[in-house]
Design a protein around this motif. Structure first.
Motif, PDB file in Angstrom:
ATOM      1  N   VAL A   1      -8.671   8.767  -1.663  1.00  0.00           N
ATOM      2  CA  VAL A   1      -8.358   8.630  -3.089  1.00  0.00           C
ATOM      3  C   VAL A   1      -7.482   7.398  -3.317  1.00  0.00           C
ATOM      4  N   LEU A   2      -6.511   7.169  -2.430  1.00  0.00           N
ATOM      5  CA  LEU A   2      -5.659   5.981  -2.548  1.00  0.00           C
ATOM      6  C   LEU A   2      -6.485   4.704  -2.435  1.00  0.00           C
ATOM      7  N   ILE A   3      -7.410   4.657  -1.479  1.00  0.00           N
ATOM      8  CA  ILE A   3      -8.245   3.470  -1.292  1.00  0.00           C
ATOM      9  C   ILE A   3      -9.105   3.220  -2.525  1.00  0.00           C
ATOM     10  N   VAL A   4      -9.699   4.292  -3.059  1.00  0.00           N
ATOM     11  CA  VAL A   4     -10.546   4.159  -4.251  1.00  0.00           C
ATOM     12  C   VAL A   4      -9.716   3.699  -5.449  1.00  0.00           C
ATOM     13  N   ALA A   5      -8.538   4.310  -5.638  1.00  0.00           N
ATOM     14  CA  ALA A   5      -7.707   3.984  -6.801  1.00  0.00           C
ATOM     15  C   ALA A   5      -7.240   2.531  -6.773  1.00  0.00           C
ATOM     16  N   THR A   6      -6.850   2.040  -5.606  1.00  0.00           N
ATOM     17  CA  THR A   6      -6.351   0.662  -5.512  1.00  0.00           C
ATOM     18  C   THR A   6      -7.483  -0.365  -5.507  1.00  0.00           C
ATOM     19  N   ALA A   7      -8.723   0.109  -5.399  1.00  0.00           N
ATOM     20  CA  ALA A   7      -9.866  -0.805  -5.483  1.00  0.00           C
ATOM     21  C   ALA A   7     -10.372  -0.967  -6.904  1.00  0.00           C
TER      22      ALA A   7
ATOM     23  N   HIS B   1      -6.915  -1.608   1.733  1.00  0.00           N
ATOM     24  CA  HIS B   1      -8.325  -1.437   2.074  1.00  0.00           C
ATOM     25  C   HIS B   1      -8.530  -1.582   3.581  1.00  0.00           C
ATOM     26  N   ARG B   2      -7.847  -2.563   4.190  1.00  0.00           N
ATOM     27  CA  ARG B   2      -8.047  -2.803   5.621  1.00  0.00           C
ATOM     28  C   ARG B   2      -7.379  -1.714   6.471  1.00  0.00           C
ATOM     29  N   PHE B   3      -6.045  -1.593   6.339  1.00  0.00           N
ATOM     30  CA  PHE B   3      -5.334  -0.644   7.190  1.00  0.00           C
ATOM     31  C   PHE B   3      -5.644   0.801   6.800  1.00  0.00           C
TER      32      PHE B   3
ATOM     33  N   VAL C   1     -17.518  -1.784  11.672  1.00  0.00           N
ATOM     34  CA  VAL C   1     -16.176  -2.217  11.273  1.00  0.00           C
ATOM     35  C   VAL C   1     -15.575  -3.160  12.312  1.00  0.00           C
ATOM     36  N   ALA C   2     -15.810  -2.854  13.578  1.00  0.00           N
ATOM     37  CA  ALA C   2     -15.194  -3.642  14.647  1.00  0.00           C
ATOM     38  C   ALA C   2     -15.891  -4.972  14.894  1.00  0.00           C
ATOM     39  N   LEU C   3     -17.188  -5.047  14.592  1.00  0.00           N
ATOM     40  CA  LEU C   3     -17.987  -6.213  14.977  1.00  0.00           C
ATOM     41  C   LEU C   3     -17.407  -7.549  14.524  1.00  0.00           C
TER      42      LEU C   3
ATOM     43  N   SER D   1      -3.056 -15.784   9.090  1.00  0.00           N
ATOM     44  CA  SER D   1      -2.468 -14.597   9.713  1.00  0.00           C
ATOM     45  C   SER D   1      -3.512 -13.492   9.612  1.00  0.00           C
ATOM     46  N   PRO D   2      -4.273 -13.245  10.674  1.00  0.00           N
ATOM     47  CA  PRO D   2      -5.477 -12.422  10.577  1.00  0.00           C
ATOM     48  C   PRO D   2      -5.276 -10.979  10.132  1.00  0.00           C
ATOM     49  N   LEU D   3      -4.093 -10.421  10.268  1.00  0.00           N
ATOM     50  CA  LEU D   3      -3.870  -9.053   9.818  1.00  0.00           C
ATOM     51  C   LEU D   3      -3.386  -8.988   8.373  1.00  0.00           C
ATOM     52  N   LYS D   4      -3.255 -10.139   7.736  1.00  0.00           N
ATOM     53  CA  LYS D   4      -2.788 -10.169   6.350  1.00  0.00           C
ATOM     54  C   LYS D   4      -3.919 -10.603   5.416  1.00  0.00           C
TER      55      LYS D   4
END
Length: 418
Positions: free
Chosen positions: A147-153, A169-171, A204-206, A247-250
């Protein structure tokens, strides 16, 4: 042989008259193909929920997994490129209306939205029917995260807080995937469920398996723009894009690749449009991170048409440039920008004029901002084009695309769905 759209009715000055009301309604931004696809996914999911109550617990779990798999896989870079390849395989001898619709392939994000919404709803229903215990605790944690992911999207949040949206979305997505594995393994899954989850995990990992830091040579013709040159063993196809990061994680930002015919490597045109691009232009880093593969963009649909008009403002020339240089399809350029030579450099402007000697380049510093809908229409009419492709900011892109489509002219532009 092509077919013509229905005869429009109402006259509006020099522009073509508007389509009949029903046809015009279908061209409204709220009814764009992106939204139609999302609605289609939701309707397909609503059918069993309405017609087959009550549903078994296993059915709820399968429905949740299937929809969330759709949401992930349709965004996978290889899948995106495949969708574009299939859609643009149609010959230009097909009816114009069919090609007009195929050109909307880049609205595939509607499947992502519909799958995410439906998957979240199915998982909520599954959690409500789960007895108390560890499985229910994992279920509620995962439901809250989805729900958090959907709401912030949602567009309102994403537009104002894009950096936060990207991180959540990523983490949040990675955490949700781990929780989904936990929930599935606690549920005594069958081989099909494990297989689908494994496929989603691999998808996701590819891109991250191809994460690497590469050298970049930067040329700054003005304080507004940088031309970034890459040559790390890849020469992408015209009309693709590359995501880069410091910065790949950002943050990750995608830019259109500009390969030069007969040369290795490619260029990116990076304009000042926010904190990240501003810092990039000011700092001129020597290396950046890249991941995944180059991905098809909206302008790849040009091959569906016999002639196209490219409409660009400012740095929108970047995504247009590879197509102009490749010249796979006869095209005409309309470019409105402030002082093009001082901003982008003589070399870039000369390269454009070498392949587009009849281009209309409007210097907005000298002549002011033009009516881009009218300029686009006039170029479409005079050149005898079948379609218009607009690369600009959100407001002007939608103004041009919908301003033309509601008058029966096929038009395309980014929809800012990611």
């Amino acid at each position: 042989m092509t077919t013509s759209p229905p005869r429009p009715r109402r006259d509006t000055g020099d522009l073509p008259p508007l389509l009949p009301p029903v046809r015009r309604l279908l061209k409204h931004p709220r009814l764009m193909h992106h939204h139609r696809l999302a609605a289609l996914v939701l309707l397909v999911n609503a059918a069993p929920a309405v017609l087959s109550r009550p549903l078994a617990t296993s059915t709820l779990g399968h429905a949740a997994l299937a929809n969330l798999a759709l949401a992930v896989l349709v965004r996978q870079q290889y899948v995106v490129n495949l969708l574009f390849r299939l859609a643009t395989a149609a010959p230009t001898s097909w009816p114009l209306r069919a090609r007009w619709t195929l050109g909307k392939v880049y609205h595939f994000g509607g499947l992502h939205v519909g799958g995410a919404l439906a998957g979240t709803a199915w998982f909520l229903a599954l959690t409500l029917t789960t007895p108390n215990g560890a499985l229910r605790a994992v279920g509620w944690t995962l439901t809250a995260l989805l729900v958090l992911i959907v709401a912030t999207a949602l567009p309102a949040f994403r537009a104002r807080h894009h950096d936060h949206f990207e991180k959540i979305h990523r983490f949040g997505g990675w955490t949700a995937l781990a929780l989904f594995w936990t929930h599935t393994l606690l549920s005594s899954p069958g081989p099909a469920q494990v297989g689908v989850l494994a496929l989603v995990t691999f998808s996701v990992a590819l891109p991250w398996l191809r994460l690497r830091k590469v050298d970049v040579r930067l040329e700054r013709p003005s304080s507004h723009v940088v031309l970034a040159r890459f040559d790390h063993g890849e020469t992408p196809f015209a009309g693709s894009s590359t995501a880069i990061s410091r910065s790949p994680l950002k943050e990750w930002h995608s830019f259109a690749n500009v390969p030069a015919p007969g040369e290795s490597g490619f260029r990116l045109t990076i304009s000042r449009a926010g904190d990240w691009t501003g810092s990039f232009i000011d700092d001129l880093p020597e290396q950046v991170w890249v991941k995944g593969i180059t991905t098809a963009g909206v302008a790849n649909i040009e091959v569906l048409f016999k002639k196209v008009v490219y409409v660009a403002t400012g740095s929108g020339i970047g995504p247009c440039l590879p197509h102009l240089l490749a010249a796979k399809v006869p095209s005409r350029l309309v470019w409105a920008t402030r002082d093009p030579r001082a901003t982008y450099g003589d070399a870039l402007v000369d390269a454009i004029l070498a392949v587009q000697p009849h281009a209309l380049i409007r210097d907005t510093a000298r002549h002011g901002k033009p009516d881009m809908v009218r300029l686009a229409h006039d170029a479409w009419r005079d050149f005898g084009a079948e379609a218009v492709i607009c690369i600009s900011n959100k407001k002007l892109t939608w103004q041009v695309v919908h301003g033309l489509e509601r008058r029966g002219i096929p038009a395309y532009g980014a929809i800012w769905d990611s």
